[in-house]
Motif scaffolding. Structure first.
Motif, PDB file in Angstrom:
ATOM      1  N   HIS A 141      -3.288  -6.899  -5.128  1.00  0.00           N
ATOM      2  CA  HIS A 141      -2.683  -7.346  -3.869  1.00  0.00           C
ATOM      3  C   HIS A 141      -2.963  -8.833  -3.641  1.00  0.00           C
ATOM      4  O   HIS A 141      -2.513  -9.395  -2.652  1.00  0.00           O
TER       5      HIS A 141
ATOM      6  N   ASN B  97       0.845  -1.196   0.000  1.00  0.00           N
ATOM      7  CA  ASN B  97       0.000   0.000   0.000  1.00  0.00           C
ATOM      8  C   ASN B  97       0.878   1.243   0.000  1.00  0.00           C
ATOM      9  O   ASN B  97       1.867   1.327   0.739  1.00  0.00           O
ATOM     10  N   GLY B  98       0.510   2.193  -0.838  1.00  0.00           N
ATOM     11  CA  GLY B  98       1.227   3.465  -0.855  1.00  0.00           C
ATOM     12  C   GLY B  98       2.565   3.405  -1.558  1.00  0.00           C
ATOM     13  O   GLY B  98       3.367   4.346  -1.476  1.00  0.00           O
TER      14      GLY B  98
ATOM     15  N   LYS C 126       1.828   2.542  -7.045  1.00  0.00           N
ATOM     16  CA  LYS C 126       1.268   1.851  -8.222  1.00  0.00           C
ATOM     17  C   LYS C 126       0.235   2.736  -8.943  1.00  0.00           C
ATOM     18  O   LYS C 126       0.317   2.932 -10.155  1.00  0.00           O
ATOM     19  N   SER C 127      -0.723   3.248  -8.177  1.00  0.00           N
ATOM     20  CA  SER C 127      -1.769   4.068  -8.810  1.00  0.00           C
ATOM     21  C   SER C 127      -1.164   5.340  -9.401  1.00  0.00           C
ATOM     22  O   SER C 127      -1.568   5.779 -10.488  1.00  0.00           O
ATOM     23  N   THR C 128      -0.213   5.925  -8.697  1.00  0.00           N
ATOM     24  CA  THR C 128       0.448   7.137  -9.208  1.00  0.00           C
ATOM     25  C   THR C 128       1.115   6.834 -10.545  1.00  0.00           C
ATOM     26  O   THR C 128       1.013   7.611 -11.507  1.00  0.00           O
TER      27      THR C 128
HETATM   28  N1  LIG Z   1      -2.576  13.572  -5.092  1.00  0.00           N
HETATM   29  C1  LIG Z   1      -1.727  13.230  -4.130  1.00  0.00           C
HETATM   30  N2  LIG Z   1      -1.249  14.159  -3.270  1.00  0.00           N
HETATM   31  C2  LIG Z   1      -0.381  13.828  -2.306  1.00  0.00           C
HETATM   32  N3  LIG Z   1       0.102  12.578  -2.115  1.00  0.00           N
HETATM   33  C3  LIG Z   1      -0.318  11.625  -2.925  1.00  0.00           C
HETATM   34  C4  LIG Z   1      -1.255  11.879  -3.978  1.00  0.00           C
HETATM   35  N4  LIG Z   1      -1.486  10.725  -4.636  1.00  0.00           N
HETATM   36  C5  LIG Z   1      -0.743   9.786  -4.016  1.00  0.00           C
HETATM   37  N5  LIG Z   1      -0.045  10.331  -3.000  1.00  0.00           N
HETATM   38  C6  LIG Z   1       0.888   9.618  -2.114  1.00  0.00           C
HETATM   39  O1  LIG Z   1       1.790   8.917  -2.931  1.00  0.00           O
HETATM   40  C7  LIG Z   1       2.079   7.641  -2.367  1.00  0.00           C
HETATM   41  C8  LIG Z   1       1.763   6.570  -3.389  1.00  0.00           C
HETATM   42  O2  LIG Z   1       0.340   6.460  -3.500  1.00  0.00           O
HETATM   43  P1  LIG Z   1      -0.355   5.467  -4.518  1.00  0.00           P
HETATM   44  O3  LIG Z   1      -1.823   5.670  -4.393  1.00  0.00           O
HETATM   45  O4  LIG Z   1       0.257   5.650  -5.855  1.00  0.00           O
HETATM   46  O5  LIG Z   1       0.075   4.047  -3.944  1.00  0.00           O
HETATM   47  P2  LIG Z   1      -0.482   2.597  -4.306  1.00  0.00           P
HETATM   48  O6  LIG Z   1       0.723   1.726  -4.457  1.00  0.00           O
HETATM   49  O7  LIG Z   1      -1.415   2.682  -5.443  1.00  0.00           O
HETATM   50  O8  LIG Z   1      -1.262   2.223  -2.971  1.00  0.00           O
HETATM   51  P3  LIG Z   1      -2.473   1.179  -2.735  1.00  0.00           P
HETATM   52  O9  LIG Z   1      -1.907  -0.192  -2.938  1.00  0.00           O
HETATM   53  O10 LIG Z   1      -2.833   1.423  -1.315  1.00  0.00           O
HETATM   54  O11 LIG Z   1      -3.559   1.528  -3.703  1.00  0.00           O
HETATM   55  C9  LIG Z   1       1.269   7.541  -1.086  1.00  0.00           C
HETATM   56  O12 LIG Z   1       2.095   7.897  -0.013  1.00  0.00           O
HETATM   57  C10 LIG Z   1       0.182   8.551  -1.282  1.00  0.00           C
HETATM   58  O13 LIG Z   1      -0.246   9.074  -0.046  1.00  0.00           O
END
Ligand SMILES: Nc1ncnc2c1ncn2[C@@H]1O[C@H](COP(=O)(O)OP(=O)(O)OP(=O)(O)O)[C@@H](O)[C@H]1O
Length: 410
Positions: free
Chosen positions: A185, A36-37, A40-42
């Motif tokens: 996941h 998590n975090g 990936k989504s970014t």
């Molecule tokens: N718009 C935003 N502004 C500030 N921080 C952000 C933003 N989008 C994502 N983050 C931060 O960037 C990091 C990566 O987030 P992201 O959502 O890409 O992770 P993830 O791997 O997709 O997580 P998950 O498995 O929980 O979906 C996290 O710490 C998140 O809080």
């Protein structure tokens, strides 16, 4: 093909993605894994031009998404299944997307059929279950019959039949030569769906390899050895002989011995020489989940204070971050997989416990008066504060117990 080069994204002080370079090739399902975090989504948002990289670049077929000619016909994505106008009928939702992209209306009915929503096509999506919403999101991704598909957690909320359907859909899309990039996941699902893996932790690349290579690079091999439960002294005898021969012996929850440091034929010979009968001698096949846990332990940001694995790490100085795993080498200093019981010690029968799964011997982990449940111990033992690798753990080492909840903080 999707290609990221030095992709970096910062939100203020927070570096969500750092210097990520990878390729997602056509004709295969590429799993995108990370805690998590981890970003990936970014990363997916940057691939789709929804976020601008702070540095680096990412292209699809050589173009940044926003410069891609007729992008909705080339790239389909499911990022957030809830991002739907709830007051619209499912069919109207897809129809509006189709019209925006110049896709003929008949394609809407085709994709509704593909995802199994044809019977609820005239229902408002706000009344949809989580799984129906996911199916609608997948239908939207398929609308333009694209060559490149991105799915962020596509099986979220799907029932087993739906999960199987998504698995087969991903594989068939890849078999048609499309590029399929999917985050999840659910390791057991990824193990049977993905051909290739890209694993990130704290925004950085940890692994870019086939599923098979990933598992073998990040798993600890061991042998499971079972002696007749009716003669516990044989187990003791064998454990002693194996240790003497240079093996490392640990005890499994079900009474088996977990042996490292000795090949299977040698274990068999030692048992024969010690006049100990074996009821099982098998190589342990690591799962993707075990390999993933080993690889990413140091990159987990959110961990329950009662997580068993929290005690498997060397104590860190106050404020220090655990070391990042080394790509291809996993996380040094961590158990993989977390052993059920630290060190070899014969399990103690619980008075009044029900028979164990292998016959008349009582299940030593069952609670008194509770029927045997071979799947999991009533109170799984946990690890000591600083534990070495399983293979470094001597036989007879002391056991420890601790709470074992492994829920995520998010
Ligand atoms: N718009 C935003 N502004 C500030 N921080 C952000 C933003 N989008 C994502 N983050 C931060 O960037 C990091 C990566 O987030 P992201 O959502 O890409 O992770 P993830 O791997 O997709 O997580 P998950 O498995 O929980 O979906 C996290 O710490 C998140 O809080």
């Amino acid at each position: 093909m999707i290609e990221a080069v030095g992709l970096t994204k910062r939100y203020g002080d927070k570096t969500a993605v750092y210097n990520l370079s990878f390729q997602v090739r056509p004709g295969a399902v590429t799993g995108f894994l990370g805690p998590n975090g981890s970003g990936k989504s970014t990363t997916m948002r940057m691939i789709l031009g929804l976020d601008n990289p702070t540095a680096g670049s990412v292209t699809i077929g050589g173009y940044p998404y926003r410069k891609l000619p007729n992008a909705p016909r080339q790239v389909g994505a499911l990022l957030d299944a809830k991002a739907v106008h709830g007051g619209r009928h499912a069919r109207n939702h897809l129809l509006s997307l189709a019209q925006l992209s110049g896709i003929p209306g008949r394609r809407v009915d085709e994709v509704l059929g593909v995802v199994g929503l044809q019977d609820v096509a005239k229902k408002r999506s706000k009344g949809f279950s989580l799984g129906m919403g996911q199916r609608l999101g997948i239908a939207a991704a398929l609308l333009g019959d694209p060559q490149v598909l991105l799915f962020d957690e596509p099986v979220n909320g799907l029932d087993p039949e739906g999960i199987l359907w998504v698995r087969n859909l991903m594989k068939s899309l890849a078999a048609e030569g499309r590029t399929v990039f999917v985050s999840s996941h659910l390791m057991s699902e990824m193990a049977v769906t993905a051909d290739h893996l890209i694993v990130i932790g704290r925004g950085q690349l940890l692994a870019d390899m086939s599923v098979t290579d990933f598992i073998s690079a990040n798993s600890a091999d061991f042998a499971r050895v079972r002696t007749p439960h009716t003669e516990p002294q044989l187990r003791e005898k064998l454990a002693g002989a194996l240790t003497e021969a240079g093996g490392h012996v640990m005890s499994e929850q079900d009474g088996c011995l977990r042996v490292t440091g000795l090949p299977l034929p040698r274990i068999s010979d030692i048992a024969h020489e010690a006049d100990v009968r074996l009821w099982e001698l098998s190589p342990h096949q690591a799962s993707l989940e075990e390999a993933y846990m080993r690889m990413t332990q140091g990159a987990v940001d959110y961990r329950s204070t009662t997580d068993q694995k929290a005690g498997l790490q060397q104590p860190l100085p106050p404020g220090a971050q655990p070391p990042m795993p080394v790509a291809g080498q996993g996380q040094p200093g961590w158990y993989a997989p977390p052993p059920p019981q630290q060190g070899y010690a014969p399990p103690q029968p619980v008075p009044g416990a029900a028979p164990g799964p292998y016959g008349a011997a009582p299940n030593p982990y069952a609670q008194p008066g509770v029927p045997a449940a071979p799947a999991a111990p009533a109170q799984p033992p946990a690890a000591p504060a600083a534990a070495p690798q399983a293979s470094e753990r001597p036989a007879g080492a002391p056991q420890a117990s601790a709470p074992t909840t492994t829920e995520d903080a998010r």
